[in-house]
Design a protein around this motif. Sequence first.
Motif, PDB file in Angstrom:
ATOM      1  N   ALA A 137       0.609  -1.021   0.113  1.00  0.00           N
ATOM      2  CA  ALA A 137       0.013   0.157  -0.219  1.00  0.00           C
ATOM      3  C   ALA A 137       0.458   1.577  -0.280  1.00  0.00           C
ATOM      4  N   LYS A 140       1.889   1.688  -3.401  1.00  0.00           N
ATOM      5  CA  LYS A 140       0.626   2.129  -4.306  1.00  0.00           C
ATOM      6  C   LYS A 140       1.038   3.804  -3.945  1.00  0.00           C
ATOM      7  N   GLU A 143       3.335   5.379  -5.579  1.00  0.00           N
ATOM      8  CA  GLU A 143       2.937   6.013  -6.977  1.00  0.00           C
ATOM      9  C   GLU A 143       1.876   7.286  -7.188  1.00  0.00           C
TER      10      GLU A 143
END
Length: 183
Positions: A137, A140, A143
């Motif tokens: 997570a 992510k 990103e």
Amino acid sequence: MNHGILLYGPPASGKDTITAELARIHSRYVLFARLKIGSGRTQGYRMGTAKELKELEQRDQILYCNERYGNTYVVDQPGLDEATRNGRVPIVHLGQIAGVQAVASGFRARWWRVLLWCPREVTEQRSVARGDADNAARLKAWEATRLDVDRHADAEWELTLRTDKVSPREAALRIQGLLTAAE
């Protein structure tokens, strides 16, 4: 006038570490404990309830609210009022440029906006080293932060620091330099 520091960057970019260094430099620097509704890590947060969140919403006292890792994080007017008492300088950690903009425009203070950055692989190494259970997570979120920076190429920063290139102490001293130069 109140003063504050907005630290923006991806997970594991050094927000906690640099905040600790600033607090060592001077006791006026304090972590702003965002209100957190949810579970998981409690250190550095004021844990709250859905009822408290609704009351803040009804009184229009939420400057910024976001959801990440299954939790709700809030920067609230009463919290910042308390954090700026007696000349303290709150350090607000944010992972979204919209949050930086909302706090800077919504709370009367002289805000210094600092972009902390590190490559994705550094975020991964730091996340693993500190034992984050939700490493996927966090990557992510890295990103999402990269996309956020790309979408807001015109965002204004008083300082940008590559935390894989400067020590936490040096980063804190550079931030301190911004504030003392303005005083």
